[in-house]
Design a protein around this motif. Structure first.
Motif, PDB file in Angstrom:
ATOM      1  N   ILE A  15       0.824  -1.208   0.000  1.00 11.96           N
ATOM      2  CA  ILE A  15       0.000   0.000   0.000  1.00 11.96           C
ATOM      3  C   ILE A  15       0.860   1.261   0.000  1.00 11.96           C
ATOM      4  CG2 ILE A  15      -1.721   1.315   1.297  1.00 11.96           C
ATOM      5  CD1 ILE A  15      -2.821  -1.314   2.329  1.00 11.96           C
ATOM      6  N   VAL A  16       1.809   1.314   0.934  1.00 12.31           N
ATOM      7  CA  VAL A  16       2.579   2.545   1.105  1.00 12.31           C
ATOM      8  C   VAL A  16       3.505   2.803  -0.089  1.00 12.31           C
ATOM      9  CG1 VAL A  16       4.278   3.731   2.532  1.00 12.31           C
ATOM     10  CG2 VAL A  16       2.430   2.429   3.603  1.00 12.31           C
ATOM     11  N   LEU A  17       4.294   1.816  -0.476  1.00 14.48           N
ATOM     12  CA  LEU A  17       5.268   2.027  -1.551  1.00 14.48           C
ATOM     13  C   LEU A  17       4.626   2.486  -2.864  1.00 14.48           C
ATOM     14  CD1 LEU A  17       8.058  -0.694  -1.219  1.00 14.48           C
ATOM     15  CD2 LEU A  17       8.178   1.742  -0.724  1.00 14.48           C
ATOM     16  N   PRO A  18       3.534   1.858  -3.329  1.00 13.82           N
ATOM     17  CA  PRO A  18       2.917   2.366  -4.569  1.00 13.82           C
ATOM     18  C   PRO A  18       2.392   3.794  -4.445  1.00 13.82           C
ATOM     19  CG  PRO A  18       2.181   0.130  -4.113  1.00 13.82           C
ATOM     20  CD  PRO A  18       2.908   0.590  -2.893  1.00 13.82           C
ATOM     21  N   LEU A  19       1.917   4.170  -3.248  1.00 13.47           N
ATOM     22  CA  LEU A  19       1.356   5.499  -3.068  1.00 13.47           C
ATOM     23  C   LEU A  19       2.425   6.588  -2.998  1.00 13.47           C
ATOM     24  CD1 LEU A  19      -1.517   4.793  -0.506  1.00 13.47           C
ATOM     25  CD2 LEU A  19      -1.743   5.290  -2.940  1.00 13.47           C
ATOM     26  N   ILE A  20       3.625   6.244  -2.546  1.00 12.46           N
ATOM     27  CA  ILE A  20       4.677   7.255  -2.389  1.00 12.46           C
ATOM     28  C   ILE A  20       5.666   7.229  -3.556  1.00 12.46           C
ATOM     29  CG2 ILE A  20       4.486   7.197   0.122  1.00 12.46           C
ATOM     30  CD1 ILE A  20       7.097   5.595   0.157  1.00 12.46           C
ATOM     31  N   ARG A  21       5.279   6.632  -4.660  1.00 10.92           N
ATOM     32  CA  ARG A  21       6.191   6.535  -5.801  1.00 10.92           C
ATOM     33  C   ARG A  21       6.683   7.901  -6.284  1.00 10.92           C
ATOM     34  NH1 ARG A  21       3.784   3.017 -10.364  1.00 10.92           N
ATOM     35  NH2 ARG A  21       3.793   1.581  -8.581  1.00 10.92           N
ATOM     36  N   PRO A  22       5.834   8.953  -6.355  1.00 15.10           N
ATOM     37  CA  PRO A  22       6.356  10.257  -6.815  1.00 15.10           C
ATOM     38  C   PRO A  22       7.487  10.805  -5.950  1.00 15.10           C
ATOM     39  CG  PRO A  22       3.970  10.236  -6.903  1.00 15.10           C
ATOM     40  CD  PRO A  22       4.366   8.996  -6.194  1.00 15.10           C
ATOM     41  N   ILE A  23       7.354  10.706  -4.624  1.00 16.73           N
ATOM     42  CA  ILE A  23       8.418  11.245  -3.766  1.00 16.73           C
ATOM     43  C   ILE A  23       9.646  10.346  -3.816  1.00 16.73           C
ATOM     44  CG2 ILE A  23       7.724  10.070  -1.634  1.00 16.73           C
ATOM     45  CD1 ILE A  23       8.997  13.690  -2.002  1.00 16.73           C
ATOM     46  N   LEU A  24       9.471   9.055  -4.063  1.00 10.93           N
ATOM     47  CA  LEU A  24      10.622   8.174  -4.206  1.00 10.93           C
ATOM     48  C   LEU A  24      11.452   8.565  -5.426  1.00 10.93           C
ATOM     49  CD1 LEU A  24       9.161   4.624  -3.356  1.00 10.93           C
ATOM     50  CD2 LEU A  24      10.555   6.113  -1.901  1.00 10.93           C
ATOM     51  N   VAL A  25      10.767   8.904  -6.525  1.00  7.92           N
ATOM     52  CA  VAL A  25      11.490   9.352  -7.719  1.00  7.92           C
ATOM     53  C   VAL A  25      12.206  10.663  -7.448  1.00  7.92           C
ATOM     54  CG1 VAL A  25      11.236  10.087 -10.122  1.00  7.92           C
ATOM     55  CG2 VAL A  25       9.904   8.157  -9.264  1.00  7.92           C
ATOM     56  N   THR A  26      11.523  11.582  -6.759  1.00 10.42           N
ATOM     57  CA  THR A  26      12.125  12.876  -6.443  1.00 10.42           C
ATOM     58  C   THR A  26      13.386  12.722  -5.604  1.00 10.42           C
ATOM     59  OG1 THR A  26       9.945  13.925  -6.492  1.00 10.42           O
ATOM     60  CG2 THR A  26      11.698  15.115  -5.378  1.00 10.42           C
ATOM     61  N   VAL A  27      13.267  11.978  -4.513  1.00  9.38           N
ATOM     62  CA  VAL A  27      14.414  11.780  -3.631  1.00  9.38           C
ATOM     63  C   VAL A  27      15.506  10.993  -4.343  1.00  9.38           C
ATOM     64  CG1 VAL A  27      15.154  10.799  -1.438  1.00  9.38           C
ATOM     65  CG2 VAL A  27      12.929  11.879  -1.607  1.00  9.38           C
ATOM     66  N   GLY A  28      15.107  10.024  -5.167  1.00  9.97           N
ATOM     67  CA  GLY A  28      16.092   9.241  -5.898  1.00  9.97           C
ATOM     68  C   GLY A  28      16.935  10.092  -6.831  1.00  9.97           C
ATOM     69  N   VAL A  29      16.317  11.057  -7.501  1.00  7.67           N
ATOM     70  CA  VAL A  29      17.071  11.949  -8.397  1.00  7.67           C
ATOM     71  C   VAL A  29      18.022  12.830  -7.597  1.00  7.67           C
ATOM     72  CG1 VAL A  29      16.873  13.864 -10.030  1.00  7.67           C
ATOM     73  CG2 VAL A  29      15.313  11.915 -10.188  1.00  7.67           C
ATOM     74  N   PHE A  30      17.551  13.374  -6.481  1.00  9.54           N
ATOM     75  CA  PHE A  30      18.418  14.194  -5.634  1.00  9.54           C
ATOM     76  C   PHE A  30      19.630  13.411  -5.150  1.00  9.54           C
ATOM     77  CE2 PHE A  30      14.694  17.101  -4.276  1.00  9.54           C
ATOM     78  CZ  PHE A  30      14.904  17.887  -5.401  1.00  9.54           C
TER      79      PHE A  30
END
Length: 260
Positions: free
Chosen positions: A170-185
């Motif tokens: 549940i949590v991981l699919p919902l927070i995918r946008p912030i994961l991409v953001t933090v991953g790029v940083f």
């Protein structure tokens, strides 16, 4: 915004045009266009330095460390979100203090620790060091997680889902946008970092791309065309990554800034 963007683009223009010049041309007219484009700087750099090996070293360290940072940071954020009590408050304050400590002040104890673990001069040692960036991931992800309705967690618990199942399904699919953001940083940090591999890596075959840029700097002179050519080679993958991920970066930051 266009004049401001033009000012910001000047350093990139300066670096790019000088990769097609000889050393005398760079010294005579650094901002002018090359009289005749010369690609010999790129050929010479690839022939004289292990660029491909350094690229794969950086890619390996970057991918593994970023995946681990996102995993640890998101799990910590999820634990802080569902946890209660003084212990969780203490852990949150401890994370805040750890985030405020400059990494340069801990180089000596870190070196001693990695020496005892026999991880100095290894790519795995760099991965362990970069995992400290999980604290930055935690702070960004926990703010985004607070926008998720807690009723979803409660419904999953009623259906018999464990804490890890809720996190993974549940949590991981919902927070995918912030994961991409933090991953790029974090990708920009790991890719461009100089001090950590310079201190902990000694073998030429384990060097990262940024260390290869420094090879153009001599004791008394600097090969500016080679230096700028190496800089373009290092910057190119990050520019491509940022172009493809910029939409996710903006959506991740905006979505996590407002609740409701």
């Amino acid at each position: 915004m266009l004049p401001i963007a033009g000012v910001v683009a000047i350093p990139f223009y300066y670096i790019l045009v000088n990769t097609f010049k000889t050393q005398p041309e760079v010294s005579a007219s650094p901002l002018a266009l090359p009289s005749s484009p010369d690609f010999s700087n790129y050929a010479e750099v690839f022939e004289s330095l292990p660029i491909v090996q350094s690229f794969f070293n950086t890619l390996y360290v970057g991918v593994v460390s970023i995946v681990l940072m996102l995993l640890v940071g998101s799990m910590a954020a999820y634990g802080m979100l569902i946890g209660r009590g003084r212990f969780m408050t203490f852990v949150g304050m401890l994370c805040l203090v750890a985030f405020l400590v400059p990494g340069q002040t801990t180089l000596i104890p870190l070196y001693r620790m990695l020496t005892g673990m026999q991880l100095v001069d290894t790519l795995e040692g760099l991965i362990v060091l970069y995992m400290s960036g999980a604290i930055f991931c935690y702070f960004l992800i926990v703010g985004y997680m607070r926008t998720i309705p807690t009723e979803m967690f409660e419904s999953a618990r009623i259906d018999g889902a464990s804490a890890f199942r809720i996190y993974w399904s549940i949590v991981l699919p919902l927070i995918r946008p912030i994961l991409v953001t933090v991953g790029v940083f974090q990708a920009m940090w790991v890719w461009n970092d100089f001090i950590t591999p310079n201190v902990f890596i000694n073998s030429p075959d384990k060097q990262t791309l940024v260390l290869q840029v420094y090879s153009a700097v001599g004791q008394f002179t600097t090969d500016w065309p080679a230096f700028m050519t190496l800089s373009v080679i290092v910057l190119a993958p990050l520019v491509v990554l940022f172009i493809f991920a910029q939409r996710h970066i903006v959506s991740g930051l905006v979505a996590g800034s407002v609740k409701g």
